[in-house]
Every structure is written in C-alpha cells, then in structure tokens.
Scaffold this active site. Structure first.
Site, mmCIF file in Angstrom:
data_model
loop_
_atom_site.group_PDB
_atom_site.id
_atom_site.type_symbol
_atom_site.label_atom_id
_atom_site.label_comp_id
_atom_site.label_asym_id
_atom_site.label_seq_id
_atom_site.Cartn_x
_atom_site.Cartn_y
_atom_site.Cartn_z
ATOM 1 N N LYS A 1 1.926 -3.419 7.335
ATOM 2 C CA LYS A 1 2.167 -3.609 5.898
ATOM 3 C C LYS A 1 3.639 -3.339 5.542
ATOM 4 O O LYS A 1 4.230 -4.047 4.723
ATOM 5 C CB LYS A 1 1.253 -2.697 5.071
ATOM 6 N N TYR B 1 -1.797 -0.244 11.171
ATOM 7 C CA TYR B 1 -2.033 -0.913 9.879
ATOM 8 C C TYR B 1 -0.837 -0.702 8.953
ATOM 9 O O TYR B 1 -0.275 -1.658 8.395
ATOM 10 C CB TYR B 1 -3.313 -0.375 9.209
ATOM 11 N N THR C 1 0.824 -1.212 0.000
ATOM 12 C CA THR C 1 0.000 0.000 0.000
ATOM 13 C C THR C 1 0.857 1.260 0.000
ATOM 14 O O THR C 1 1.997 1.244 0.513
ATOM 15 C CB THR C 1 -0.896 -0.010 1.264
ATOM 16 N N ASP C 2 0.283 2.349 -0.495
ATOM 17 C CA ASP C 2 0.996 3.634 -0.444
ATOM 18 C C ASP C 2 1.186 4.115 0.998
ATOM 19 O O ASP C 2 1.994 5.009 1.261
ATOM 20 C CB ASP C 2 0.291 4.708 -1.286
ATOM 21 N N GLU C 3 0.433 3.513 1.946
ATOM 22 C CA GLU C 3 0.531 3.974 3.338
ATOM 23 C C GLU C 3 1.881 3.657 3.965
ATOM 24 O O GLU C 3 2.232 4.219 5.002
ATOM 25 C CB GLU C 3 -0.599 3.387 4.179
HETATM 26 P P1 NAD Z 1 -10.332 -6.690 2.593
HETATM 27 O O1 NAD Z 1 -10.321 -6.341 4.043
HETATM 28 O O2 NAD Z 1 -11.530 -6.409 1.780
HETATM 29 O O3 NAD Z 1 -10.022 -8.257 2.419
HETATM 30 C C1 NAD Z 1 -9.023 -8.915 3.132
HETATM 31 C C2 NAD Z 1 -9.229 -10.402 2.928
HETATM 32 O O4 NAD Z 1 -8.189 -11.102 3.615
HETATM 33 C C3 NAD Z 1 -10.546 -10.926 3.492
HETATM 34 O O5 NAD Z 1 -11.162 -11.780 2.576
HETATM 35 C C4 NAD Z 1 -10.126 -11.673 4.747
HETATM 36 O O6 NAD Z 1 -11.007 -12.737 5.086
HETATM 37 C C5 NAD Z 1 -8.750 -12.160 4.359
HETATM 38 N N1 NAD Z 1 -7.878 -12.434 5.503
HETATM 39 C C6 NAD Z 1 -7.623 -11.605 6.539
HETATM 40 N N2 NAD Z 1 -6.785 -12.205 7.414
HETATM 41 C C7 NAD Z 1 -6.512 -13.425 6.894
HETATM 42 C C8 NAD Z 1 -5.696 -14.490 7.324
HETATM 43 N N3 NAD Z 1 -5.019 -14.428 8.475
HETATM 44 N N4 NAD Z 1 -5.621 -15.587 6.545
HETATM 45 C C9 NAD Z 1 -6.330 -15.673 5.383
HETATM 46 N N5 NAD Z 1 -7.120 -14.697 4.940
HETATM 47 C C10 NAD Z 1 -7.200 -13.582 5.688
HETATM 48 O O7 NAD Z 1 -9.043 -6.022 1.988
HETATM 49 P P2 NAD Z 1 -8.778 -5.282 0.602
HETATM 50 O O8 NAD Z 1 -9.198 -3.877 0.731
HETATM 51 O O9 NAD Z 1 -9.268 -6.112 -0.494
HETATM 52 O O10 NAD Z 1 -7.183 -5.295 0.601
HETATM 53 C C11 NAD Z 1 -6.488 -6.420 0.067
HETATM 54 C C12 NAD Z 1 -4.996 -6.159 0.160
HETATM 55 O O11 NAD Z 1 -4.680 -4.978 -0.566
HETATM 56 C C13 NAD Z 1 -4.494 -5.925 1.575
HETATM 57 O O12 NAD Z 1 -3.238 -6.532 1.698
HETATM 58 C C14 NAD Z 1 -4.374 -4.423 1.685
HETATM 59 O O13 NAD Z 1 -3.402 -4.053 2.629
HETATM 60 C C15 NAD Z 1 -3.983 -4.069 0.270
HETATM 61 N N6 NAD Z 1 -4.350 -2.725 -0.193
HETATM 62 C C16 NAD Z 1 -5.638 -2.283 -0.074
HETATM 63 C C17 NAD Z 1 -5.993 -1.049 -0.605
HETATM 64 C C18 NAD Z 1 -7.410 -0.523 -0.528
HETATM 65 O O14 NAD Z 1 -7.632 0.636 -0.865
HETATM 66 N N7 NAD Z 1 -8.387 -1.308 -0.121
HETATM 67 C C19 NAD Z 1 -5.012 -0.258 -1.223
HETATM 68 C C20 NAD Z 1 -3.706 -0.743 -1.306
HETATM 69 C C21 NAD Z 1 -3.389 -1.978 -0.805
HETATM 70 O O1 DAU Z 2 -4.034 4.187 0.663
HETATM 71 C C1 DAU Z 2 -4.293 2.812 0.573
HETATM 72 C C2 DAU Z 2 -5.103 2.407 1.765
HETATM 73 O O2 DAU Z 2 -6.399 2.947 1.555
HETATM 74 C C3 DAU Z 2 -5.175 0.904 1.987
HETATM 75 O O3 DAU Z 2 -3.903 0.417 2.263
HETATM 76 C C4 DAU Z 2 -6.126 0.582 3.152
HETATM 77 O O4 DAU Z 2 -6.286 -0.821 3.281
HETATM 78 C C5 DAU Z 2 -7.467 1.209 2.842
HETATM 79 O O5 DAU Z 2 -8.340 1.006 3.937
HETATM 80 C C6 DAU Z 2 -7.310 2.700 2.576
HETATM 81 O O6 DAU Z 2 -6.900 3.391 3.778
HETATM 82 P P1 DAU Z 2 -7.499 4.826 4.152
HETATM 83 O O7 DAU Z 2 -7.356 5.028 5.599
HETATM 84 O O8 DAU Z 2 -6.973 5.880 3.245
HETATM 85 O O9 DAU Z 2 -9.031 4.556 3.723
HETATM 86 P P2 DAU Z 2 -10.395 4.950 4.403
HETATM 87 O O10 DAU Z 2 -11.446 4.601 3.410
HETATM 88 O O11 DAU Z 2 -10.528 4.417 5.777
HETATM 89 O O12 DAU Z 2 -10.280 6.522 4.503
HETATM 90 C C7 DAU Z 2 -10.072 7.319 3.348
HETATM 91 C C8 DAU Z 2 -10.010 8.757 3.790
HETATM 92 O O13 DAU Z 2 -11.292 9.148 4.284
HETATM 93 C C9 DAU Z 2 -9.044 9.022 4.928
HETATM 94 O O14 DAU Z 2 -8.466 10.303 4.758
HETATM 95 C C10 DAU Z 2 -9.913 9.006 6.166
HETATM 96 C C11 DAU Z 2 -11.227 9.577 5.638
HETATM 97 N N1 DAU Z 2 -12.436 9.059 6.331
HETATM 98 C C12 DAU Z 2 -12.580 7.718 6.446
HETATM 99 C C13 DAU Z 2 -13.677 7.197 7.076
HETATM 100 C C14 DAU Z 2 -13.851 5.703 7.211
HETATM 101 C C15 DAU Z 2 -13.384 9.942 6.785
HETATM 102 O O15 DAU Z 2 -13.263 11.168 6.654
HETATM 103 N N2 DAU Z 2 -14.483 9.422 7.410
HETATM 104 C C16 DAU Z 2 -14.673 8.081 7.573
HETATM 105 O O16 DAU Z 2 -15.694 7.684 8.174
#
Ligand code: NAD
Ligand code: DAU
Length: 344
Positions: free
Chosen positions: A155, A151, A126-128
């Site tokens: 990562k 988190y 992730t970019d985080e």
């Molecule tokens: P999500 O929370 O929707 O899904 C995570 C999945 O992992 C779920 O199906 C969960 O059951 C499974 N899981 C969790 N712990 C597990 C374990 N111990 N063993 C097996 N399975 C397990 O997540 P997402 O948003 O689809 O993110 C997927 C990946 O992409 C993550 O690694 C996250 O860090 C990364 N990522 C997410 C974003 C985003 O914006 N959502 C951006 C960049 C990177």
């Molecule tokens: O940047 C990549 C990441 O994006 C992934 O690695 C994470 O798994 C994914 O959850 C996401 O993280 P963020 O913290 O950026 O996403 P979130 O949707 O929680 O929040 C996006 C932005 O919105 C952030 O600046 C916080 C703000 N926010 C979020 C929530 C849930 C609000 O203002 N109100 C809210 O209720």
C-alpha cells in the site's frame, strides 16, 4: 465528475462507497471494475443491481487493455481505486498477489488516467503505511511511510507511485488513509466479522498475543462520506487521514462485541501473535476535520451496529464461511487454537 470507475467496488468498503454515492448523487454513473477475487462479492451490490446508473465490469486492474477499454466505453472521468489484496495475515502467508495488485495494478491505473487525461485519480490507502506508532503520538499526513508487513508495504508503494504521478506529470490525484473499517459486507477474515460470526456459532475467538494492540475502529459509511468529501473538496496532490482519532485495545473491542451479542467472554482464546504485528496505529484527523467532516459513529457505536448486522444477516456470511474460507481458517488458526488454552 460524472462517470466514476470504482475499482474493487465489489469488496467491503468499495461496495459501501458505491451505495453511498448512488444514494447521494442522482446524476453520477458508477462503473464497478472488479476482478472478483475471494473477497469480491456480488451480494454486496444487490441493493444497486437494478439501478440504471450502475454497471459492473469483471476485470483485473493489472490488465491495461481491459482498463483502457472500460475507461473509453464508459467515458470515465474519475477513478477511485479500492482494488487491493487487503488482509495482513494473508500477506504474511503469500505476498505475491499483494505486490501485483497494489504496485503493478496501481501503476496501470495511473498510466491509464494519464493517457486519457482523467479529471481525478483517487487512491484508497491505509493508516498501516505509517507503521507502528509509539504511545503519545498520532500520525500526520506528511510523516514518513514506514510500513512493516507485506500488505502495508504494498500500500505504501502505491502511495509513492500516486505521489510520483502528481509531481512528475501533474496528474490530478488525491489519497485518503483510513483506519480499520467495520460494518456490513466485510469478509469474515477480518477481526470484527470473524469474531462476531464465530461468537454467534459458539466458536473460539483467537485473540493474537495479549490482545492489547490498539486500532482505530471506524464505521465504514463514515469513511465513505469522508472519501466523497475529499473527492469534491480535497486539494490535489494531498493525502488525508480518515479515522475517529480515538484508538482502542483489541480486547476492549471484543468485550463490546460480546456484550452487544449477549455472549460470554469464555470464548476468548489467546493464540500465537501475528509476526511483526504493529501494536498501535493512531491518526491525527485534523486535516479531514478542517474540510468539514466528522465521524457519525464512535468506535463503540460502530462495533455495536456491526455486531447487530452480522447477527441479522446470516444469509450473507454463512455461504462465505462454508467455502474457500474453511481451508484458510484451518491453515491460519488450526494449530494456534490447538496450542491455546481457554482464558477462564
Ligand atoms: P476487500 O478485500 O473487501 O475488497 C477488495 C476488492 O478488490 C475485492 O472486491 C476484490 O475482488 C478486488 N480486487 C482485488 N484485486 C483486484 C484486481 N487485481 N483487480 C480488480 N479488482 C481487484 O477490501 P476492503 O477492506 O474493502 O478494502 C478496500 C481498500 O481500502 C483497499 O485498498 C484497502 O487497502 C483499503 N483500506 C481498507 C481498510 C479496512 O479496514 N478494510 C482500511 C483502510 C484502507
Ligand atoms: O488499519 C487499516 C487496516 O485495517 C486496513 O488497511 C487492512 O486492509 C485491514 O485488514 C485492517 O488491518 P488489520 O490487520 O488492523 O485488521 P485485522 O482485522 O486483520 O486485525 C485487527 C486487529 O485484530 C489486529 O491488531 C490483529 C487482531 N486480530 C486479528 C485477527 C484476524 C486478532 O487478534 N485475531 C484475529 O484473528
């Protein structure tokens, strides 16, 4: 590459990736290996459930014996690791599972990949991991990792382990670092699906602080295409940023979302901010562009398409929002919303 184990494949991005891969490649077998935490959802995989090239294994990536059994039984040559706890706010409330899955679980997968001599281990990052990025700068892949939430730290730790296995054991690894994904099947704790579904129900939209934090919202299927490209054309041992290269303030995202749903901004509430909230992420995407990838959607298009999907797919999110989610929502937002005044 033929038999791919997609860990976390029942989650948001993982399920979109599985659908993408089965649509694109006739001869790949996909094993989804997923623990089915609160975020894992078999509804996400309904479109492929009858596909003979797809198999589901319910297990934890921290369980070494189960990982090894799945690899042997399905003749796995490639692991793409999406499995993680993924919500920053939950990591602030309770970091434990984040460390377990992303640190220990990644180690278990890497050890198994090494033991069985897999062709590729790909880590979804992730970019985080880069931390808050000051105005005027965009992160490149060689930048220091400076994560600031539990988190993000979990990562970044995983990325360091992956790199260590490349340097020490020459395990064939690649890493992709994506920005904020949006699209179908995202658990409605994340801001875009939370706000879309709240707005549809006439519920307030809890914007953290001043709402001027910047994120790079990208369409999930664009991200999946880029991961696919790195799997096939990426250089071993390298990391690739994946985003649009264009960041947007959260309030601008909310305005687009409400405009697409034809709903009023009266629903916006500014609530107490997330502790340690990173104000800005920004990715330099020159490296993935050089491999030949372009995002198909701008951030605005991604937000509009996503808003329409939640409007048209209540079957998917209503059952989630009526379950475990309610207790979480109350704990996360109950007090903050009580203390917040309407904006207008
Ligand atoms: P999500 O929370 O929707 O899904 C995570 C999945 O992992 C779920 O199906 C969960 O059951 C499974 N899981 C969790 N712990 C597990 C374990 N111990 N063993 C097996 N399975 C397990 O997540 P997402 O948003 O689809 O993110 C997927 C990946 O992409 C993550 O690694 C996250 O860090 C990364 N990522 C997410 C974003 C985003 O914006 N959502 C951006 C960049 C990177
Ligand atoms: O940047 C990549 C990441 O994006 C992934 O690695 C994470 O798994 C994914 O959850 C996401 O993280 P963020 O913290 O950026 O996403 P979130 O949707 O929680 O929040 C996006 C932005 O919105 C952030 O600046 C916080 C703000 N926010 C979020 C929530 C849930 C609000 O203002 N109100 C809210 O209720």
């Amino acid at each position: 590459m033929k038999n791919i184990m997609v860990t976390g494949g029942a989650g948001f991005i993982g399920s979109n990736f599985v659908i993408h891969m089965l649509e694109k490649y006739d001869d790949y077998q996909i094993v989804v290996y997923d623990k089915l935490t609160y975020a894992g959802n078999m509804d996400n995989l309904l479109d492929v459930s009858d596909d003979p090239r797809y198999t589901f294994v319910k297990a934890d990536i921290c369980d070494a014996a189960a990982v090894e059994q799945a690899i042997q039984q399905h003749n796995i040559d490639t692991i793409v690791n999406f499995a993680a706890e993924t919500h920053v706010d939950r990591s602030i409330m309770n970091p434990d599972a984040f460390i377990q899955t992303s640190v220990y679980g990644t180690y278990v997968l890497l050890e198994a990949a090494r033991k069985f001599g897999l062709e590729r281990y790909h880590q979804i990052s992730t970019d985080e991991v880069y931390g808050h990025i000051p105005a005027g700068y965009s992160s490149v892949e060689t930048d220091n990792l400076e994560p600031r939430s539990p988190y993000a730290a979990s990562k970044a730790s995983a990325d360091l382990l992956v790199n260590a296995y490349w340097v020490t054991y020459q395990l064939p690894v690649t890493i992709t670092r994506g920005s904020n994904n949006i699209g179908p099947f995202q658990y409605p704790e994340k801001v875009v699906p939370l706000f879309a579904t709240n707005a549809i129900d006439g519920e307030p939209l809890p914007v953290y602080g001043d709402g001027r934090q910047m994120r790079e919202y990208q369409y999930v299927r664009d991200h999946c295409e880029a991961i696919d490209l790195v799997l096939h054309k990426g250089v071993l041992g390298e990391a690739y940023n994946i985003g649009t290269g264009v960041e947007m303030e959260n309030l601008a995202m909310v305005e687009i979302l409400l405009d697409e749903l034809r709903l009023s901004s009266d629903l916006i509430r500014h609530v107490a901010d997330r502790p340690g909230h990173d104000r800005r992420y920004s990715l330099d995407i020159g490296k993935i562009r050089a491999l030949g990838w372009r995002p198909r959607h701008s951030a605005e298009e991604a937000i509009r398409v996503t808003a329409r999907w939640y409007r048209d797919n209540e079957w998917w999110w209503r059952k989630i929002k009526s379950g475990e989610f309610k207790a979480y929502y109350q704990a996360q937002y109950g007090r903050r919303l009580q203390e917040a005044a309407p904006t207008n």
